[in-house]
Scaffold this motif. Structure first.
Motif, PDB file in Angstrom:
ATOM      1  N   PRO A   1       0.786  -1.389   0.083  1.00 16.10           N
ATOM      2  CA  PRO A   1      -0.003   0.090  -0.012  1.00 16.10           C
ATOM      3  C   PRO A   1       0.776   1.271  -0.028  1.00 16.10           C
ATOM      4  CG  PRO A   1      -0.297  -1.165   2.189  1.00 16.10           C
ATOM      5  CD  PRO A   1       0.405  -2.060   1.315  1.00 16.10           C
ATOM      6  N   GLY A   2       2.113   1.391   0.578  1.00 21.93           N
ATOM      7  CA  GLY A   2       2.889   2.376   0.459  1.00 21.93           C
ATOM      8  C   GLY A   2       3.798   2.391  -0.603  1.00 21.93           C
ATOM      9  N   GLY A   3       3.983   1.604  -1.331  1.00 22.00           N
ATOM     10  CA  GLY A   3       4.539   1.502  -2.725  1.00 22.00           C
ATOM     11  C   GLY A   3       5.258   0.158  -2.879  1.00 22.00           C
ATOM     12  N   LYS A   4       6.269   0.262  -3.939  1.00 22.34           N
ATOM     13  CA  LYS A   4       6.982  -0.721  -4.628  1.00 22.34           C
ATOM     14  C   LYS A   4       7.588  -1.757  -3.508  1.00 22.34           C
ATOM     15  CE  LYS A   4       9.897  -2.148  -8.643  1.00 22.34           C
ATOM     16  NZ  LYS A   4      10.484  -1.630  -9.780  1.00 22.34           N
ATOM     17  N   TYR A   5       8.316  -1.335  -2.560  1.00 22.27           N
ATOM     18  CA  TYR A   5       9.001  -1.825  -1.704  1.00 22.27           C
ATOM     19  C   TYR A   5       8.644  -2.038  -0.504  1.00 22.27           C
ATOM     20  CZ  TYR A   5      12.569  -1.235  -5.413  1.00 22.27           C
ATOM     21  OH  TYR A   5      13.146  -1.362  -6.683  1.00 22.27           O
ATOM     22  N   GLU A   6       7.208  -2.180  -0.443  1.00 20.76           N
ATOM     23  CA  GLU A   6       6.684  -2.638   0.791  1.00 20.76           C
ATOM     24  C   GLU A   6       5.929  -4.115   0.259  1.00 20.76           C
ATOM     25  OE1 GLU A   6       3.568  -0.163   2.584  1.00 20.76           O
ATOM     26  OE2 GLU A   6       4.832   1.292   3.380  1.00 20.76           O
ATOM     27  N   ARG A   7       5.752  -4.974   1.260  1.00 17.71           N
ATOM     28  CA  ARG A   7       5.228  -6.449   0.953  1.00 17.71           C
ATOM     29  C   ARG A   7       3.504  -6.361   0.833  1.00 17.71           C
ATOM     30  NH1 ARG A   7       7.226 -11.798   4.565  1.00 17.71           N
ATOM     31  NH2 ARG A   7       5.919 -13.221   2.834  1.00 17.71           N
ATOM     32  N   ASP A   8       3.340  -7.097  -0.347  1.00  9.88           N
ATOM     33  CA  ASP A   8       1.942  -7.541  -0.416  1.00  9.88           C
ATOM     34  C   ASP A   8       1.777  -8.645  -1.411  1.00  9.88           C
ATOM     35  OD1 ASP A   8      -0.823  -7.772  -0.870  1.00  9.88           O
ATOM     36  OD2 ASP A   8      -1.272  -6.032  -1.725  1.00  9.88           O
ATOM     37  N   ASP A   9       2.048  -9.846  -0.854  1.00  5.60           N
ATOM     38  CA  ASP A   9       2.539 -11.069  -1.606  1.00  5.60           C
ATOM     39  C   ASP A   9       1.329 -11.236  -2.664  1.00  5.60           C
ATOM     40  OD1 ASP A   9       4.729 -11.275  -0.503  1.00  5.60           O
ATOM     41  OD2 ASP A   9       3.949 -13.038   1.068  1.00  5.60           O
ATOM     42  N   PHE A  10       2.059 -11.940  -3.871  1.00  9.57           N
ATOM     43  CA  PHE A  10       1.077 -12.170  -5.121  1.00  9.57           C
ATOM     44  C   PHE A  10       0.175 -13.425  -4.380  1.00  9.57           C
ATOM     45  CE2 PHE A  10       0.595 -15.496  -8.223  1.00  9.57           C
ATOM     46  CZ  PHE A  10      -0.098 -14.644  -9.407  1.00  9.57           C
ATOM     47  N   HIS A  11      -1.063 -13.205  -5.130  1.00  6.62           N
ATOM     48  CA  HIS A  11      -2.156 -14.462  -4.930  1.00  6.62           C
ATOM     49  C   HIS A  11      -2.862 -14.475  -6.317  1.00  6.62           C
ATOM     50  CE1 HIS A  11      -5.861 -16.565  -3.739  1.00  6.62           C
ATOM     51  NE2 HIS A  11      -5.194 -16.936  -2.652  1.00  6.62           N
ATOM     52  N   PRO A  12      -3.147 -15.766  -6.742  1.00 11.63           N
ATOM     53  CA  PRO A  12      -3.727 -15.866  -8.249  1.00 11.63           C
ATOM     54  C   PRO A  12      -4.897 -14.991  -8.296  1.00 11.63           C
ATOM     55  CG  PRO A  12      -3.144 -17.992  -7.270  1.00 11.63           C
ATOM     56  CD  PRO A  12      -2.734 -16.803  -6.240  1.00 11.63           C
ATOM     57  N   ARG A  13      -5.711 -14.794  -7.308  1.00 12.86           N
ATOM     58  CA  ARG A  13      -6.957 -13.747  -7.337  1.00 12.86           C
ATOM     59  C   ARG A  13      -6.413 -12.643  -8.063  1.00 12.86           C
ATOM     60  NH1 ARG A  13      -9.042 -15.330  -1.953  1.00 12.86           N
ATOM     61  NH2 ARG A  13     -10.603 -16.994  -2.384  1.00 12.86           N
ATOM     62  N   LYS A  14      -5.374 -12.051  -7.858  1.00 12.20           N
ATOM     63  CA  LYS A  14      -4.745 -10.851  -8.436  1.00 12.20           C
ATOM     64  C   LYS A  14      -4.848 -10.753  -9.785  1.00 12.20           C
ATOM     65  CE  LYS A  14      -2.350  -9.260  -4.422  1.00 12.20           C
ATOM     66  NZ  LYS A  14      -1.222  -8.626  -3.874  1.00 12.20           N
ATOM     67  N   ILE A  15      -4.031 -11.837 -10.275  1.00 18.68           N
ATOM     68  CA  ILE A  15      -3.856 -12.133 -11.811  1.00 18.68           C
ATOM     69  C   ILE A  15      -5.353 -12.370 -12.486  1.00 18.68           C
ATOM     70  CG2 ILE A  15      -3.089 -14.599 -11.909  1.00 18.68           C
ATOM     71  CD1 ILE A  15      -1.097 -13.508 -14.100  1.00 18.68           C
ATOM     72  N   ARG A  16      -6.045 -13.107 -11.838  1.00 24.19           N
ATOM     73  CA  ARG A  16      -7.433 -13.491 -12.032  1.00 24.19           C
ATOM     74  C   ARG A  16      -8.199 -12.112 -12.433  1.00 24.19           C
ATOM     75  NH1 ARG A  16      -9.072 -16.493  -8.690  1.00 24.19           N
ATOM     76  NH2 ARG A  16      -8.730 -18.557  -9.661  1.00 24.19           N
ATOM     77  N   HIS A  17      -8.337 -11.119 -11.661  1.00 22.47           N
ATOM     78  CA  HIS A  17      -9.056 -10.012 -11.708  1.00 22.47           C
ATOM     79  C   HIS A  17      -8.393  -9.143 -12.751  1.00 22.47           C
ATOM     80  CE1 HIS A  17     -10.951  -6.283 -10.727  1.00 22.47           C
ATOM     81  NE2 HIS A  17      -9.824  -5.574 -10.694  1.00 22.47           N
ATOM     82  N   ILE A  18      -7.143  -8.739 -12.933  1.00 21.28           N
ATOM     83  CA  ILE A  18      -6.697  -8.051 -13.840  1.00 21.28           C
ATOM     84  C   ILE A  18      -6.718  -8.761 -15.369  1.00 21.28           C
ATOM     85  CG2 ILE A  18      -4.505  -7.282 -14.939  1.00 21.28           C
ATOM     86  CD1 ILE A  18      -3.621  -6.894 -11.902  1.00 21.28           C
ATOM     87  N   THR A  19      -6.434 -10.084 -15.452  1.00 18.76           N
ATOM     88  CA  THR A  19      -6.935 -10.641 -16.729  1.00 18.76           C
ATOM     89  C   THR A  19      -8.230 -10.507 -17.032  1.00 18.76           C
ATOM     90  OG1 THR A  19      -4.882 -12.231 -16.160  1.00 18.76           O
ATOM     91  CG2 THR A  19      -6.428 -12.723 -18.051  1.00 18.76           C
ATOM     92  N   ASN A  20      -9.026 -10.968 -16.226  1.00 21.41           N
ATOM     93  CA  ASN A  20     -10.480 -10.926 -16.642  1.00 21.41           C
ATOM     94  C   ASN A  20     -10.947  -9.433 -17.182  1.00 21.41           C
ATOM     95  OD1 ASN A  20     -10.761 -13.750 -16.364  1.00 21.41           O
ATOM     96  ND2 ASN A  20     -11.659 -13.708 -14.396  1.00 21.41           N
ATOM     97  N   MET A  21     -10.658  -8.521 -16.217  1.00 21.80           N
ATOM     98  CA  MET A  21     -11.156  -6.981 -16.610  1.00 21.80           C
ATOM     99  C   MET A  21     -10.803  -6.606 -18.065  1.00 21.80           C
ATOM    100  SD  MET A  21     -10.040  -3.335 -14.352  1.00 21.80           S
ATOM    101  CE  MET A  21      -8.403  -3.936 -14.667  1.00 21.80           C
ATOM    102  N   TRP A  22      -9.296  -6.648 -18.131  1.00 18.55           N
ATOM    103  CA  TRP A  22      -9.053  -6.253 -19.425  1.00 18.55           C
ATOM    104  C   TRP A  22      -9.383  -7.181 -20.661  1.00 18.55           C
ATOM    105  CZ3 TRP A  22      -8.601  -1.380 -18.923  1.00 18.55           C
ATOM    106  CH2 TRP A  22      -7.922  -0.868 -17.867  1.00 18.55           C
ATOM    107  N   GLN A  23      -9.496  -8.395 -20.654  1.00 17.17           N
ATOM    108  CA  GLN A  23     -10.006  -9.260 -21.601  1.00 17.17           C
ATOM    109  C   GLN A  23     -11.194  -9.191 -22.004  1.00 17.17           C
ATOM    110  OE1 GLN A  23      -8.162 -12.001 -23.559  1.00 17.17           O
ATOM    111  NE2 GLN A  23      -6.479 -10.506 -22.957  1.00 17.17           N
ATOM    112  N   CYS A  24     -12.071  -8.734 -20.892  1.00 19.56           N
ATOM    113  CA  CYS A  24     -13.647  -8.558 -21.181  1.00 19.56           C
ATOM    114  C   CYS A  24     -13.842  -7.027 -21.611  1.00 19.56           C
ATOM    115  CB  CYS A  24     -14.185  -8.891 -19.797  1.00 19.56           C
ATOM    116  SG  CYS A  24     -14.596 -10.494 -19.606  1.00 19.56           S
ATOM    117  N   ALA A  25     -12.802  -6.329 -21.118  1.00 15.48           N
ATOM    118  CA  ALA A  25     -13.087  -4.679 -21.400  1.00 15.48           C
ATOM    119  C   ALA A  25     -13.134  -4.416 -22.840  1.00 15.48           C
ATOM    120  CB  ALA A  25     -12.195  -4.028 -20.478  1.00 15.48           C
ATOM    121  N   MET A  26     -11.898  -4.928 -23.497  1.00 15.17           N
ATOM    122  CA  MET A  26     -11.458  -4.293 -24.715  1.00 15.17           C
ATOM    123  C   MET A  26     -12.586  -4.266 -25.806  1.00 15.17           C
ATOM    124  SD  MET A  26      -8.538  -2.557 -24.583  1.00 15.17           S
ATOM    125  CE  MET A  26      -7.393  -2.236 -23.292  1.00 15.17           C
ATOM    126  N   PRO A  27     -13.146  -5.556 -25.732  1.00 13.63           N
ATOM    127  CA  PRO A  27     -14.223  -5.651 -26.971  1.00 13.63           C
ATOM    128  C   PRO A  27     -15.348  -4.759 -26.947  1.00 13.63           C
ATOM    129  CG  PRO A  27     -13.417  -7.724 -26.102  1.00 13.63           C
ATOM    130  CD  PRO A  27     -12.791  -6.905 -25.318  1.00 13.63           C
TER     131      PRO A  27
END
Length: 580
Positions: free
Chosen positions: A303-329
């Motif tokens: 939350p405070g930037g690049k060098y603070e910790r917020d570990d990756f979880h598959p939900r993050k890539i699911r949200h981003i992928t679905n958002m942009w794949q569905c948005a562009m059309p």
């Protein structure tokens, strides 16, 4: 399922290979990559099946920010080569049916550029207004202060005092990178002339660096105070996607790009919502072909930037992928699809696993992701054979990039200089520092990884894992990461209607489980369908195969099984199921 009736274009069917010139291949033994080195590797690049190369900056530069501080747009940084070398590179790439994209860095120049030297010379200079100059402010005690409270992207004030004219100039990155004032029409035309210079030489398009910073709020007001303990604040609300941004991009396209059928991809910082992105890439806006939103490489920022910790979880890539794949059309836009670039750590080490037992499978799983989505895929050199981050046994002294060093030193100062308290910051550097994406390419197991001569000193650290992980060792191995990339790139060409122009349907987490990203693609005429299942964990996952009767395995990374009405994915398993 997102509907699709997409107009075809060469840049939509392209796979782009990014080369960081300092780190690709050194031809003369000085420890720094160069243009002749790139030319020597064109047969290798061609063998991958990519259609374009994106070359990070090679222009003349004092190199305070690795070439993103340009002192002459029409000349080359001499250690990289000459204009003649670049022309030979363009011609050789074209002979191999590979296009060239260059980095277009026009939000700022170097302070050694002739334009800035003239601008700085006096308040009456004809080029004074080509940059941002403002009078000082004074506090109640009469102390000189910056014109506003903006923080530089690299830390500290974004304003820098010039004694000669008793004014400050704006530089959102390093002090040696003054921002150009795009509201000046003469400056814009001079910039367009520089673009034409390269397109006339055969360059096929541009990646536009810091694209949406070119328009600032005309009043340059103080930023909202979000960090009360700090003097300088994030001013992006006033310097990103300003009021004239779209006017500038449309003018740039009309004046230059449309005359050359150029491919354009803009770096869109501080902005990743659907409405704002649509305004840049919707076809009827007549602006850019696509943008890098940045969210895919920011998934583990704190939350405070690049060098603070917020570990990756598959939900993050699911949200981003679905958002942009569905948005562009929705607005007839187009995606860039990527996981790695020169400003990020390696996705293999951040979002999957570089452990020996999982590294190859993880790299193949990520390759499957990249090549089965709608959009134009971008690879960073070395990604195709599984290059990873520096390991945990590399200390802070191994990191040379200005961004990471500045962040580390700023936090160290806040902690009273106590280096023993910096373990958490070093952990994040070991995952995200820009150095990882800039490591010299590991060509073979000879000294210095075949990047440079055995007796040379490489310009930066070479990852010691090159003995096992290098391109040469994977060339003839049919099961290697390198040859898997070649396979999936060929599949993208073989199934262009399906994998490039097809529709996208996300699979709900309830169907796949939280650790698996799943989606379906269908060709425009519905004659072909695929289901893509990707396990982003080190544990086996089991998914119902109901609904996939008649589907066969199109490609797998070797850790999948379809049997007994279930799809079983081993650790970091990936499978693409096809119904023809």
């Amino acid at each position: 399922m997102s509907s699709t009736n997409v107009e075809k274009a060469w840049w939509k069917e392209t796979v782009v290979y990014q080369i960081y010139p300092a780190s690709f291949k050194d031809s003369d033994g000085d420890g720094l990559g160069d243009i002749p080195g790139i030319i020597s590797k064109i047969p290798y690049i061609s063998s991958l099946g990519v259609n374009a190369v994106w070359l990070s900056p090679i222009y003349k530069s004092p190199q305070h920010d690795m070439g993103y501080d340009i002192s002459d747009y029409r000349d080359i940084h001499r250690p990289y080569g000459t204009l003649e070398d670049v022309q030979r590179l363009i011609d050789e790439l074209h002979k191999n049916q590979i296009k060239l994209l260059m980095d277009l860095v026009v939000n700022h120049t170097s302070d050694e550029h002739a334009w800035f030297k003239e601008s700085r010379s006096s308040k009456q200079s004809p080029k004074r207004d080509w940059y941002f100059w403002r009078d000082p402010r004074y506090d109640a005690s009469g102390n000189r202060q910056e014109p506003n409270n903006w923080r530089s992207i690299f830390g500290g004030s974004a304003w820098h005092y010039d004694e000669t004219t008793d004014q400050y100039y704006l530089a959102l990155f390093l002090p040696s990178q003054p921002d150009l004032n795009w509201s000046n029409a003469d400056m814009r035309q001079a910039t367009y002339d520089d673009m034409r210079f390269w397109q006339d030489r055969g360059v096929d398009g541009f990646r536009i660096d810091s694209m949406n910073l070119m328009s600032k709020h005309p009043d340059l007001p103080d930023a909202t105070v979000t960090r009360p303990k700090e003097k300088y604040q994030d001013g992006s609300e006033f310097f990103a996607s300003g009021p004239k941004m779209h006017d500038y991009i449309r003018e740039m396209r009309t004046e230059v790009f449309d005359h050359y059928d150029a491919m354009t991809v803009g770096e869109l910082g501080f902005t990743n919502d659907e409405r704002s992105v649509s305004e840049y890439v919707a076809k009827d806006r007549h602006e850019l072909n696509m943008v890098f939103t940045g969210d895919i490489v920011d998934m583990d920022f704190g939350p405070g930037g690049k060098y603070e910790r917020d570990d990756f979880h598959p939900r993050k890539i699911r949200h981003i992928t679905n958002m942009w794949q569905c948005a562009m059309p929705k607005f007839d836009g187009w995606n860039s699809v990527y996981l790695d670039n020169h400003d990020s750590g390696r996705s293999l080490s951040r979002y999957a696993s570089d452990k020996p037992e999982h590294r190859a499978a993880s790299a193949k799983m990520l390759a499957t992701y990249l090549m089965t989505l709608a959009g134009t895929p971008f690879l960073l050199a070395g990604q195709e054979f599984g290059m990873a981050n520096l390991g945990k046994d590399y200390g802070v002294e191994s990191y040379i990039d200005v961004e990471a060093k500045n962040a580390y030193n700023a936090i160290l100062w806040q902690r009273g200089g106590n280096k023993s308290s910096m373990g958490d910051v070093l952990r994040e550097m070991q995952r995200k520092a820009r150095d990882h994406g800039r490591l010299p390419v590991q060509w073979d197991d000879s000294p210095n990884a075949g990047f440079t001569a055995a007796d040379a000193k490489p310009w930066m650290t070479i990852n010691k894992d090159y003995i096992e992980w290098n391109a040469a060792s994977q060339q003839s191995d049919k099961e290697s990461v390198l040859n898997f990339y070649r396979q999936v790139l060929q599949l993208r060409k073989d199934y262009v209607d399906l994998l490039v122009y097809g529709s996208y349907k996300p699979l709900d987490e309830k169907e796949t489980g939280e650790m698996v990203l799943g989606y379906e693609r269908a060709s425009p005429d519905e004659s072909q369908h695929v289901a893509v299942l990707l396990n982003f964990s080190d544990q086996e996952q089991s998914i119902s195969a109901a609904g996939y009767d008649g589907y066969n395995t199109l490609i797998s990374n070797g850790r999948s099984e379809v049997a007994g009405g279930r799809v079983r994915l081993g650790a970091y398993g990936a499978v693409v199921l096809l119904k023809d």
